[in-house]
Motif scaffolding. Structure first.
Motif, PDB file in Angstrom:
ATOM      1  N   ALA A 131      31.537  35.493  43.204  1.00 45.63           N
ATOM      2  CA  ALA A 131      32.490  34.048  42.986  1.00 45.63           C
ATOM      3  C   ALA A 131      31.724  33.517  44.311  1.00 45.63           C
ATOM      4  N   GLN A 132      31.048  31.554  43.475  1.00 45.01           N
ATOM      5  CA  GLN A 132      31.268  31.218  44.747  1.00 45.01           C
ATOM      6  C   GLN A 132      31.726  31.594  45.970  1.00 45.01           C
ATOM      7  N   GLU A 133      33.189  30.995  45.843  1.00 40.28           N
ATOM      8  CA  GLU A 133      33.964  31.016  47.532  1.00 40.28           C
ATOM      9  C   GLU A 133      33.527  32.489  48.134  1.00 40.28           C
ATOM     10  N   GLU A 134      33.088  33.002  47.528  1.00 41.51           N
ATOM     11  CA  GLU A 134      32.734  34.386  48.162  1.00 41.51           C
ATOM     12  C   GLU A 134      31.243  33.775  48.871  1.00 41.51           C
ATOM     13  N   VAL A 177      37.502  32.163  40.284  1.00 43.26           N
ATOM     14  CA  VAL A 177      37.480  32.951  38.766  1.00 43.26           C
ATOM     15  C   VAL A 177      38.435  33.964  40.188  1.00 43.26           C
ATOM     16  N   SER A 178      39.151  34.536  40.152  1.00 42.59           N
ATOM     17  CA  SER A 178      39.356  36.202  40.820  1.00 42.59           C
ATOM     18  C   SER A 178      38.736  37.039  39.918  1.00 42.59           C
ATOM     19  N   LEU A 179      37.620  37.665  40.769  1.00 44.08           N
ATOM     20  CA  LEU A 179      36.691  38.739  39.495  1.00 44.08           C
ATOM     21  C   LEU A 179      36.974  39.755  39.470  1.00 44.08           C
ATOM     22  N   ASN A 180      37.896  39.936  41.107  1.00 42.63           N
ATOM     23  CA  ASN A 180      37.793  41.261  40.971  1.00 42.63           C
ATOM     24  C   ASN A 180      39.225  41.751  39.703  1.00 42.63           C
ATOM     25  N   ASP A 181      40.213  40.824  39.790  1.00 40.57           N
ATOM     26  CA  ASP A 181      41.145  40.932  38.605  1.00 40.57           C
ATOM     27  C   ASP A 181      40.970  41.456  36.953  1.00 40.57           C
ATOM     28  N   LEU A 182      39.678  40.521  36.939  1.00 38.56           N
ATOM     29  CA  LEU A 182      39.086  41.188  35.739  1.00 38.56           C
ATOM     30  C   LEU A 182      38.412  42.838  35.153  1.00 38.56           C
ATOM     31  N   VAL A 183      38.165  43.380  36.211  1.00 38.98           N
ATOM     32  CA  VAL A 183      37.881  45.140  35.958  1.00 38.98           C
ATOM     33  C   VAL A 183      39.578  45.333  35.043  1.00 38.98           C
ATOM     34  N   GLY A 184      38.656  46.124  33.848  1.00 38.49           N
ATOM     35  CA  GLY A 184      39.784  46.682  33.009  1.00 38.49           C
ATOM     36  C   GLY A 184      40.306  45.517  32.005  1.00 38.49           C
ATOM     37  N   LYS A 185      39.427  44.910  32.544  1.00 36.68           N
ATOM     38  CA  LYS A 185      40.088  43.105  31.326  1.00 36.68           C
ATOM     39  C   LYS A 185      39.280  42.184  30.196  1.00 36.68           C
ATOM     40  N   ARG A 186      39.750  42.223  29.382  1.00 31.78           N
ATOM     41  CA  ARG A 186      38.513  41.079  28.151  1.00 31.78           C
ATOM     42  C   ARG A 186      38.785  39.763  28.351  1.00 31.78           C
ATOM     43  N   PHE A 187      37.701  39.058  28.875  1.00 36.83           N
ATOM     44  CA  PHE A 187      38.082  37.893  28.557  1.00 36.83           C
ATOM     45  C   PHE A 187      37.169  36.470  28.158  1.00 36.83           C
ATOM     46  N   ARG A 188      37.298  35.306  28.058  1.00 38.96           N
ATOM     47  CA  ARG A 188      35.987  34.961  27.219  1.00 38.96           C
ATOM     48  C   ARG A 188      35.675  33.401  27.748  1.00 38.96           C
ATOM     49  N   ILE A 189      34.448  33.372  27.626  1.00 37.65           N
ATOM     50  CA  ILE A 189      33.468  31.593  28.571  1.00 37.65           C
ATOM     51  C   ILE A 189      33.228  31.663  27.010  1.00 37.65           C
ATOM     52  N   GLY A 190      33.946  30.287  26.759  1.00 36.95           N
ATOM     53  CA  GLY A 190      33.561  29.637  25.478  1.00 36.95           C
ATOM     54  C   GLY A 190      33.722  30.644  24.678  1.00 36.95           C
ATOM     55  N   ASP A 191      32.224  30.493  23.600  1.00 35.73           N
ATOM     56  CA  ASP A 191      32.836  31.766  22.618  1.00 35.73           C
ATOM     57  C   ASP A 191      32.370  32.654  22.642  1.00 35.73           C
ATOM     58  N   ALA A 192      31.847  33.411  23.748  1.00 41.95           N
ATOM     59  CA  ALA A 192      31.343  34.382  24.338  1.00 41.95           C
ATOM     60  C   ALA A 192      33.060  35.223  24.901  1.00 41.95           C
ATOM     61  N   GLU A 193      32.361  36.762  24.727  1.00 40.84           N
ATOM     62  CA  GLU A 193      33.885  36.798  25.030  1.00 40.84           C
ATOM     63  C   GLU A 193      33.462  38.973  25.876  1.00 40.84           C
ATOM     64  N   PHE A 194      34.031  39.065  27.070  1.00 39.21           N
ATOM     65  CA  PHE A 194      33.541  39.749  27.867  1.00 39.21           C
ATOM     66  C   PHE A 194      34.663  41.408  28.150  1.00 39.21           C
ATOM     67  N   TYR A 195      34.141  41.840  28.709  1.00 43.35           N
ATOM     68  CA  TYR A 195      35.116  43.333  29.339  1.00 43.35           C
ATOM     69  C   TYR A 195      34.804  43.501  30.404  1.00 43.35           C
ATOM     70  N   GLY A 196      35.279  43.141  31.905  1.00 42.79           N
ATOM     71  CA  GLY A 196      34.975  43.592  32.828  1.00 42.79           C
ATOM     72  C   GLY A 196      35.218  45.465  33.083  1.00 42.79           C
ATOM     73  N   VAL A 197      34.084  45.386  33.324  1.00 45.49           N
ATOM     74  CA  VAL A 197      33.905  46.440  33.549  1.00 45.49           C
ATOM     75  C   VAL A 197      34.200  47.822  35.173  1.00 45.49           C
ATOM     76  N   GLU A 198      32.968  46.819  35.838  1.00 51.98           N
ATOM     77  CA  GLU A 198      33.548  47.494  37.150  1.00 51.98           C
ATOM     78  C   GLU A 198      32.971  46.604  38.507  1.00 51.98           C
ATOM     79  N   LEU A 199      33.674  46.576  39.368  1.00 53.69           N
ATOM     80  CA  LEU A 199      32.709  45.774  40.400  1.00 53.69           C
ATOM     81  C   LEU A 199      31.829  45.734  40.750  1.00 53.69           C
TER      82      LEU A 199
END
Length: 151
Positions: free
Chosen positions: A49-52, A78-100
């Motif tokens: 995160a740019q904020e960090e 974006v609260s990146l820590n909240d994405l652990v264990g979750k699926r998210f999309r950026i444009g047409d790509a999808e991701f799964y947040g694995v770990e900090l």
């Protein structure tokens, strides 16, 4: 939203800022040093995160740049820590947040200077170092694209 994207073709090589990049499911960023590698190095792509980065600079009176953490994607709002264990999309790509993406001694040494020790750097980035994620659907990432939670 994606604020910046960085890749390096080889380990220890300077990262290059790019406006857009292709990501492949299960492999990562096309052209990056970790493309197709997993094992001990972890998931395919890293976010910070740019904020960090800004908070670190303000609190410790430093001047690190967006690429100095060596993460691939810099986000804003974006609260990146909240994405652990979750699926998210950026444009047409999808991701799964694995770990900090916790700080390591290499990051500590890289950001240390006369005013802040390597140990202080690592402590400062603990739980703030970003997110490691897997690419689960190929696509193109572009600067300025929002991050959308799917779960």
């Amino acid at each position: 939203m994606i604020q910046a994207i960085f890749v390096a073709k080889k380990a220890k090589q300077a990262q290059m800022a790019i406006e857009a990049v292709k990501v492949d499911a299960g492999k990562g960023i096309v052209g990056d040093r970790y493309y197709g590698k997993k094992g001990n190095d972890g998931p395919n792509i890293t976010f910070v995160a740019q904020e960090e980065i800004h908070a670190f600079n303000q609190h410790f009176e430093q001047h690190i740049t967006l690429s100095d953490t060596r993460r691939n994607v810099v986000t804003h709002g974006v609260s990146l820590n909240d994405l652990v264990g979750k699926r998210f999309r950026i444009g047409d790509a999808e991701f799964y947040g694995v770990e900090l993406c916790e700080p390591c001694s290499l990051l500590g040494r890289r950001l240390a200077n006369d005013n802040i020790s390597a140990a202080q750097v690592v402590k400062a980035w603990l739980h703030k170092g970003g997110l490691r994620a897997d690419v689960i659907r190929s696509g193109v990432l572009r600067v300025g694209t929002p991050v959308e939670l799917l779960d």
